[in-house]
Enzyme design. Sequence first.
Site, PDB file in Angstrom:
ATOM      1  N   ASP A 269      12.911  60.778  -2.708  1.00  0.00           N
ATOM      2  CA  ASP A 269      11.481  61.027  -2.584  1.00  0.00           C
ATOM      3  C   ASP A 269      11.024  61.543  -3.942  1.00  0.00           C
ATOM      4  O   ASP A 269      11.821  61.991  -4.760  1.00  0.00           O
ATOM      5  CB  ASP A 269      11.195  62.032  -1.469  1.00  0.00           C
ATOM      6  N   GLU A 617      -5.507  66.542   7.732  1.00  0.00           N
ATOM      7  CA  GLU A 617      -4.063  66.439   7.960  1.00  0.00           C
ATOM      8  C   GLU A 617      -3.485  65.345   7.075  1.00  0.00           C
ATOM      9  O   GLU A 617      -4.085  64.290   6.895  1.00  0.00           O
ATOM     10  CB  GLU A 617      -3.754  66.154   9.434  1.00  0.00           C
TER      11      GLU A 617
END
Length: 872
Positions: A269, A617
């Site tokens: 990542d 979110e």
Amino acid sequence: MKRTICFAVLIVAMQAKAQDYKTFPMWNTALPMEQRVNDVVSRLTLEEKVAQMLNATPAVSRLGIPAYDWWNEVLHGVARTPFRTTVFPQAIAMAATWDTNSLYRMADFSALEGRAVHNKAIEQGRTAERYMGLTYWTPNINIFRDPRWGRGQETYGEDPFLTASLGRAFVRGLQGEDPRYLKAAACAKHFAVHSGPEPSRHADNFNPTVYDLWDTYLPAFKTLITQSNVAGVMCAYNAVNTQPCCGNDLLMNDILRKQWNFKGYVTSDCWAIDDFFKYHKTHPDATSSAIDAVLHGTDVECGQTVYKTLVDAVNNKLITEAQLDISLRRLFTIRYQLGMFDPVSMVPYAQTPASVLESQPHQAHALKMAQQSIVLLKNTNNTLPLNKNIRKIAIVGPNADNRISVLGNYNGIPSKIATVVDGLREKLGSNVEIIYEKGVNFTNDTLLVYTDLKKQFAFNGQQGFKAEYYKGRELEGSPVTTRTEDAVDHSWQRGDIIATGLTATNFSARYTSTFTATANGSTMLEVEADDGYRLIINGKQVIDAWQRNRWGARTHKLETKKDSTYQVILEYWQGDDNANVAIRTGNFQRTDYAALTKKLSSADAIIFAGGISPQLEGEEMPVNAPGFNGGDRTSILLPAVQTNLLKALKATGKPVVFVMMTGSAIAIPWEDANLPAIVNAWYGGQSAGTAIADVLFGDYNPAGRLPVMFYKNDQDLPGFSSYAMDGRTYRYFKGTPLYPFGFGLSYTTFNYAAVKAPARLKKGEKLSISCKVTNTGKRNGEEVVQVYASYPGATGKAPLRMLKGFKRVALKAGETQAVTFTLNAEDLMLINEKDGSQYQPTGKLRISIGGGQPDVKNKTTSNVIDQFVTIQ
């Protein structure tokens, strides 16, 4: 003349030398791919090898290797490119379709659009740019174990079987089924045990039990790796059992490479290798972190910094060059499988035309999936569908006309976006009066009422702003271009052309103007942008958001005197992804509920489009609103301000339909008890508003099913940072949910009969179960037939029930259809608590088949039928 001839000879000689690489085996299409890969790796210098292990790889011109960036996104359509692409519903919404065929088709279409984008990048010499490649870091198959996680919207829900089934369909569609070439390369992420919290993700360490690891967190990864041949895997930020995931003995070396025999590539990542020494503190420095990540099979570093230390590491004999070669062979294998070293004529996908971008079939499928994803949660007294012949309708709420919400996150930008207001206007035309009022924001009822910006800003006597654009993020050097703009309200895709010589990637801008006050008092100046910005008034900095801000709005209250002037300077920088910047003026006003409801009371029906938004979110966001923190949620309740407005709307006596947009489960106990109709529309993509209007007015019969359970309140949830599955998801929650996993209503009804299943089954045998399902209502519709398994007498730890099969079937009114499922031995197994191995218990196996889970209410499926099978 002689010098001219010599120079010409030199040019020819240089060209010939430059073409020598074409004679190398790496370019010989007649040779086996493995031999070609070995050849190219053998020809790279150490420095070139290390550079090829970064996400942005430079060209190696002496070998003809073009520059390439591995980083690309296709979560629900090709994302973040400078070209317009089809945007399908967000991943969690696509999961709500419970339709593997639709997901396969969506991935197939997205891969074609991705090929078109890549082909255009080759034509334009832009292969080195991010989001132009064919290696997509999707799907996100983490388990949505807790509704507070802001990135849960990117997943396929809370169930391992549903996630694996949809993920398998996505990979098959994206990668294609050509025996030689990949259409595109999928990547299963984030491996593993990763689902929030967002603010602490770079430093978190989780210690799941062996049981939970193998029962919940690994099954979907196992399916995609061992059955679907997914090309890539992304390792997660967090640590598991004290080791960072990208350098984890158990996950990377034992399970991924040894047990599952994964041959594809692994990427970190982004900036996860930095976390080894910066946040996890498991390694002393960058070099030791890079070495450990490579030795654990992390082939690409997304981040561009830590792996650069590998050159010195090899020279100092801390790691061998041969160990780098292992990663390089994996990486070049993927590039060869994508056809990057073969003639266009040999690679069918390389011939994909630009005309596929936003083509009619793709747009039609985006609408279909938006329709399929909508879940009807409540419909008392057949409030829905609404009558098209109504005289007046009101649409209220923060999501009524919100283009950000319908697109979700990790999104592309389509040419046309349909919000709820757009969908209603298109559906009803001029015959029905539509009243639109925002009413409230997501978490408060103080709205900024905008004024006409153009009347108050001027530069050197000309309306608007002086706009200066610079290369780089720091406003350095001379501007590439200077011009006057009427207003600052820009939305660019990465790579869009701003001016000659400047694209919307890694740039900065300065906007200068003079604001003239029209009255004594005050005016609010609002700046909304992503990445960084600062606002300066009369030489004083009043807003500082220069550090990476992602997306957000900030306001400054300017005290004004009539006819006075104020110098206003907005400075902005953009790094990656999209570029959005705007400045507006206005004043805050508190919502007058009495005046609002009086205005709306003349409507025949009121639609409230609320819920939450990707503005609240998402991934590691600087959001600190009530109920939200850092991209996650601190409460799953619908924000109180929206409930308060809904109470006022209900008091009008008019039917109120709640259209909820969200990427996660929202607790709506008051709404469920008091409103006649509730529709969950998720983040529905470019055609969200059209699909919502189709459902509200009965042109589409909803059949979406929840891929996550909706809890009643915050008290139902275990601690967010606990990765123990006890009390989580429908598989282990012993309470009563507000809406169960697999739930969804219809405008028609269904009945199940004639279930057939064996009474006895030997261990290891497949189980076949069939039934007949009938549409017993008066409307055509679709039903999602679901099969659940459980062992009531299990002595060890076991889920309360497990989804093991599903099919979405279309039935005309009165039609009956036979449906058959075949469950293999592995589907019927449980997990051993001690070692994570699978075993099949003997004794009673409960198989339930119907339109939802057993033992829960489902008002449009009349029955769920149980069959008990004895396992011998």
